[in-house]
Write an enzyme that holds these catalytic residues in place. Structure first.
Site, PDB file in Angstrom:
ATOM      1  N   HIS A 278      33.308  31.727  44.714  1.00  0.00           N
ATOM      2  CA  HIS A 278      34.367  31.201  45.586  1.00  0.00           C
ATOM      3  C   HIS A 278      33.683  30.524  46.770  1.00  0.00           C
ATOM      4  O   HIS A 278      32.985  29.528  46.598  1.00  0.00           O
ATOM      5  CB  HIS A 278      35.280  32.368  45.984  1.00  0.00           C
ATOM      6  CG  HIS A 278      36.562  31.994  46.668  1.00  0.00           C
ATOM      7  ND1 HIS A 278      37.026  30.712  46.735  1.00  0.00           N
ATOM      8  CD2 HIS A 278      37.479  32.758  47.324  1.00  0.00           C
ATOM      9  CE1 HIS A 278      38.172  30.693  47.402  1.00  0.00           C
ATOM     10  NE2 HIS A 278      38.465  31.925  47.776  1.00  0.00           N
ATOM     11  N   HIS A 317      36.197  23.791  38.533  1.00  0.00           N
ATOM     12  CA  HIS A 317      37.238  24.378  39.375  1.00  0.00           C
ATOM     13  C   HIS A 317      38.345  24.886  38.469  1.00  0.00           C
ATOM     14  O   HIS A 317      38.646  24.271  37.453  1.00  0.00           O
ATOM     15  CB  HIS A 317      37.796  23.312  40.340  1.00  0.00           C
ATOM     16  CG  HIS A 317      38.517  23.904  41.495  1.00  0.00           C
ATOM     17  ND1 HIS A 317      39.829  24.303  41.415  1.00  0.00           N
ATOM     18  CD2 HIS A 317      38.100  24.196  42.748  1.00  0.00           C
ATOM     19  CE1 HIS A 317      40.187  24.802  42.575  1.00  0.00           C
ATOM     20  NE2 HIS A 317      39.163  24.762  43.402  1.00  0.00           N
ATOM     21  N   ASP A 374      32.406  22.224  47.348  1.00  0.00           N
ATOM     22  CA  ASP A 374      31.160  22.846  47.774  1.00  0.00           C
ATOM     23  C   ASP A 374      29.920  22.047  47.416  1.00  0.00           C
ATOM     24  O   ASP A 374      28.830  22.356  47.885  1.00  0.00           O
ATOM     25  CB  ASP A 374      31.044  24.246  47.153  1.00  0.00           C
ATOM     26  CG  ASP A 374      31.987  25.210  47.833  1.00  0.00           C
ATOM     27  OD1 ASP A 374      32.219  25.029  49.036  1.00  0.00           O
ATOM     28  OD2 ASP A 374      32.497  26.114  47.163  1.00  0.00           O
TER      29      ASP A 374
HETATM   30  N1  ACO Z   1      28.316  24.917  35.193  1.00  0.00           N
HETATM   31  C1  ACO Z   1      28.235  24.972  33.851  1.00  0.00           C
HETATM   32  N2  ACO Z   1      29.264  25.272  33.039  1.00  0.00           N
HETATM   33  C2  ACO Z   1      30.442  25.536  33.634  1.00  0.00           C
HETATM   34  C3  ACO Z   1      30.597  25.500  35.025  1.00  0.00           C
HETATM   35  C4  ACO Z   1      29.486  25.160  35.818  1.00  0.00           C
HETATM   36  N3  ACO Z   1      29.568  25.088  37.147  1.00  0.00           N
HETATM   37  N4  ACO Z   1      31.878  25.802  35.343  1.00  0.00           N
HETATM   38  C5  ACO Z   1      32.496  26.045  34.184  1.00  0.00           C
HETATM   39  N5  ACO Z   1      31.625  25.873  33.136  1.00  0.00           N
HETATM   40  C6  ACO Z   1      31.933  25.951  31.704  1.00  0.00           C
HETATM   41  C7  ACO Z   1      32.156  27.391  31.278  1.00  0.00           C
HETATM   42  O1  ACO Z   1      30.957  27.971  30.818  1.00  0.00           O
HETATM   43  C8  ACO Z   1      33.172  27.201  30.182  1.00  0.00           C
HETATM   44  O2  ACO Z   1      32.492  26.718  29.029  1.00  0.00           O
HETATM   45  P1  ACO Z   1      32.981  27.187  27.553  1.00  0.00           P
HETATM   46  O3  ACO Z   1      34.421  26.795  27.448  1.00  0.00           O
HETATM   47  O4  ACO Z   1      32.072  26.474  26.613  1.00  0.00           O
HETATM   48  O5  ACO Z   1      32.792  28.679  27.540  1.00  0.00           O
HETATM   49  C9  ACO Z   1      34.048  26.053  30.672  1.00  0.00           C
HETATM   50  O6  ACO Z   1      33.186  25.288  31.531  1.00  0.00           O
HETATM   51  C10 ACO Z   1      35.286  26.500  31.422  1.00  0.00           C
HETATM   52  O7  ACO Z   1      34.862  27.299  32.526  1.00  0.00           O
HETATM   53  P2  ACO Z   1      35.570  28.621  33.013  1.00  0.00           P
HETATM   54  O8  ACO Z   1      34.513  29.549  33.531  1.00  0.00           O
HETATM   55  O9  ACO Z   1      36.519  29.118  31.988  1.00  0.00           O
HETATM   56  O10 ACO Z   1      36.424  28.051  34.217  1.00  0.00           O
HETATM   57  P3  ACO Z   1      37.089  28.912  35.355  1.00  0.00           P
HETATM   58  O11 ACO Z   1      38.308  28.165  35.745  1.00  0.00           O
HETATM   59  O12 ACO Z   1      37.243  30.329  34.964  1.00  0.00           O
HETATM   60  O13 ACO Z   1      35.994  28.885  36.517  1.00  0.00           O
HETATM   61  C11 ACO Z   1      34.782  28.265  38.420  1.00  0.00           C
HETATM   62  C12 ACO Z   1      36.071  28.064  37.622  1.00  0.00           C
HETATM   63  C13 ACO Z   1      34.597  29.759  38.745  1.00  0.00           C
HETATM   64  C14 ACO Z   1      34.893  27.513  39.749  1.00  0.00           C
HETATM   65  C15 ACO Z   1      33.602  27.765  37.587  1.00  0.00           C
HETATM   66  O14 ACO Z   1      33.758  26.389  37.292  1.00  0.00           O
HETATM   67  C16 ACO Z   1      32.259  27.993  38.284  1.00  0.00           C
HETATM   68  O15 ACO Z   1      31.712  29.086  38.177  1.00  0.00           O
HETATM   69  N6  ACO Z   1      31.706  26.965  39.010  1.00  0.00           N
HETATM   70  C17 ACO Z   1      30.492  27.137  39.749  1.00  0.00           C
HETATM   71  C18 ACO Z   1      30.767  27.877  41.054  1.00  0.00           C
HETATM   72  C19 ACO Z   1      31.469  26.995  42.065  1.00  0.00           C
HETATM   73  O16 ACO Z   1      31.089  25.853  42.299  1.00  0.00           O
HETATM   74  N7  ACO Z   1      32.509  27.585  42.699  1.00  0.00           N
HETATM   75  C20 ACO Z   1      33.243  26.902  43.764  1.00  0.00           C
HETATM   76  C21 ACO Z   1      34.656  26.710  43.371  1.00  0.00           C
HETATM   77  S1  ACO Z   1      35.522  25.804  44.607  1.00  0.00           S
HETATM   78  C22 ACO Z   1      35.858  26.951  45.811  1.00  0.00           C
HETATM   79  O17 ACO Z   1      35.952  28.121  45.612  1.00  0.00           O
HETATM   80  C23 ACO Z   1      36.006  26.409  47.140  1.00  0.00           C
END
Ligand code: ACO
Length: 460
Positions: A278, A317, A374
């Site tokens: 987050h 996201h 971010d």
């Molecule tokens: N890098 C690589 N792969 C990713 C990333 C990433 N940053 N984010 C998602 N994926 C992939 C997942 O592995 C998944 O792949 P799959 O379908 O083959 O298994 C797919 O994309 C969907 O991702 P989920 O994890 O299901 O998406 P979710 O909505 O649960 O997660 C989140 C969202 C937590 C923000 C995620 O994208 C992440 O961890 N990003 C990196 C951390 C980040 O930048 N957080 C800031 C968010 S903005 C904020 O809070 C202000």
């Protein structure tokens, strides 16, 4: 279609008909705002003793927990609006404190309203000396987010009347105090980590300018913030003010639903924001960019991400499946800030190239992974000379107005009750208690798994 039909509410024009293939019965449930109420499913039973059908939605990926008129997001189109005003217009024409007013009261203020609001916030920026003493008690290397969680929670003990959560005066004062004091607490925790004396607020400065003052002031009689940095920080504050039902806001609403005072509810929001998925992501982005080190290492890094060895921090996201509109605005300010501080930061080149390659790569495009807010905010903070551990603290400052607005809305909402999700129980039941001497277990004594080696471990 089943044999028997029951409609919960007659006269509803939009309905959903559900057939339970276990019984052959059909049920008609009303659709309002393209949503059905989970509780309407409870009537679906195999026999009269059944609890009734529930929905299973870990992480609330498809469940609306409230009605809200504060923030609108269209994740597919990359739209973000507060009380109906597009974020782009607010960043161009407004100030953070005006946006905070908009979030809290629902309308843009008139000049006298804004003047009163700014005066009230400005004149509540000091914290009780005992809070300062409490912060001084933390270890020299305490993470500022840990300090902030504690300090915000502690504020509830300094303002016990905030427990009267229906009293309009107390609600207003809690909003003012939290928005006013959060920068002071954030700056004190920063100065603590450097072993520097805390700097008291300067009421002659703007909200962002005063924050820079409390971070940076040394021996000068009067700190004068660079107006370009002041404006960039104010825009960052606007961008982070609210983001509807994200993890920390949901935490504030959930904890606040117990009718605890707003300081305790907001402390829960700060704790949720601390997590690396987050608000902690911007800190991780900077660490990631440093680790990548040069543009030449980007392909190897991206291969590692695709092999799922790590995540591309600052990408992806839950809601945006398009470019995060906040990232677009921040990106424009990165160069401006670097110019102002006269820095040529090599990490900017790595970030720009990383973004370009990821947006050109099927792994990311097929998953709709775009830069989020971010991805670039950390670069601005770094240009402002702020260490990575402080990034999330700076996110918490403006998000406070969002948390408060959501808390106010939630406590006014007659449909809300104490938050209490259901579960699907997966464990054993009705076991006979076994006396300890009769228990047969594995030879190995259960304990914590072996730790991965770490460079240094701190004492208790
Ligand atoms: N890098 C690589 N792969 C990713 C990333 C990433 N940053 N984010 C998602 N994926 C992939 C997942 O592995 C998944 O792949 P799959 O379908 O083959 O298994 C797919 O994309 C969907 O991702 P989920 O994890 O299901 O998406 P979710 O909505 O649960 O997660 C989140 C969202 C937590 C923000 C995620 O994208 C992440 O961890 N990003 C990196 C951390 C980040 O930048 N957080 C800031 C968010 S903005 C904020 O809070 C202000």
């Amino acid at each position: 279609m089943g044999t028997e039909e029951s409609s919960i509410e007659s006269g509803v024009s939009e309905t959903l008909t559900i057939t339970d293939n276990r019984t052959g019965k059909s049920y008609e449930v009303p659709i309002t705002d393209e949503t059905i109420r989970a509780i309407d499913l409870r009537q679906i039973k195999v026999n009269p003793d059944d609890f009734g059908m529930m929905t299973y939605d870990p992480a609330y990926t498809n469940t609306a927990s409230c009605r809200s008129a504060i923030t609108y997001i269209d994740g597919d189109k990359g739209i973000l609006q507060h009380r109906g005003y597009p974020i782009e217009a607010l960043c161009e024409h407004s100030s953070y404190l005006e946006v905070a007013y908009l979030l809290v009261f629902g309308e843009l203020p008139t000049t006298p309203q804004l003047e009163r609001w700014v005066w009230d916030v400005t004149h509540h920026t000091f914290v009780h000396e005992d809070i300062k003493a409490m912060l001084e008690g933390f270890r020299y290397d305490a993470h500022p987010m840990g300090m902030l969680v504690s300090a915000v929670g502690a504020m509830s003990t300094f303002y016990p009347d905030a427990k009267m959560i229906e009293d309009p005066e107390e609600r207003y004062m809690a909003a003012i105090r939290m928005i006013a004091k959060m920068p002071t607490l954030a700056a004190f925790s920063y100065r603590h980590s450097l072993g520097l004396p805390y700097i008291y607020p300067d009421n002659d400065l703007s909200y962002a300018g005063n924050f820079l003052n409390m971070l940076r002031k040394m021996t000068e009689v009067k700190f004068e913030p660079d107006p370009r940095l002041e404006r960039a920080l104010d825009v960052l504050f606007i961008l982070h003010a609210d983001h509807e039902q994200n993890c920390s806001t949901s935490a504030v609403r959930s904890v606040g639903s117990s009718q605890v005072d707003p300081y305790s509810a907001v402390a829960a929001g700060v704790a949720a924001l601390y997590g690396p998925l987050h608000g902690g992501a911007n800190e991780q982005v900077l660490r990631m960019l440093r680790r990548i080190e040069t543009v030449d290492n980007i392909p190897d890094f991206l291969n590692g991400v695709k092999a799922r060895e790590e995540k591309l921090m600052g990408f992806g996201h839950r809601v945006y499946k398009n470019y995060d509109p906040r990232a677009r605005i921040i990106k424009k300010h990165v160069d401006e800030v670097l110019d102002a501080v006269g820095l040529d930061n090599p990490l900017v080149e790595i970030a720009t190239e990383l973004e370009k390659r990821a947006l050109d790569d099927e792994f990311f495009t097929s998953r709709k992974l775009y830069p989020n807010v971010d991805f670039y905010s950390g670069l601005i903070y770094e240009a402002l000379g702020i260490p990575a551990a402080m990034f999330t603290v700076i996110f918490a400052i403006p998000r406070t107005s969002g948390w408060i607005s959501q808390w106010l809305e939630m406590t006014d909402d007659s449909e809300q009750k104490i938050a209490r999700p259901r579960q699907i129980y997966t464990g054993d039941r009705d076991l006979d208690y076994v006396p300890i001497e009769d228990r047969n277990g594995p030879e190995k004594i259960a304990g914590p798994p072996a730790r991965r080696p770490v460079k240094s471990r701190r004492g208790a």
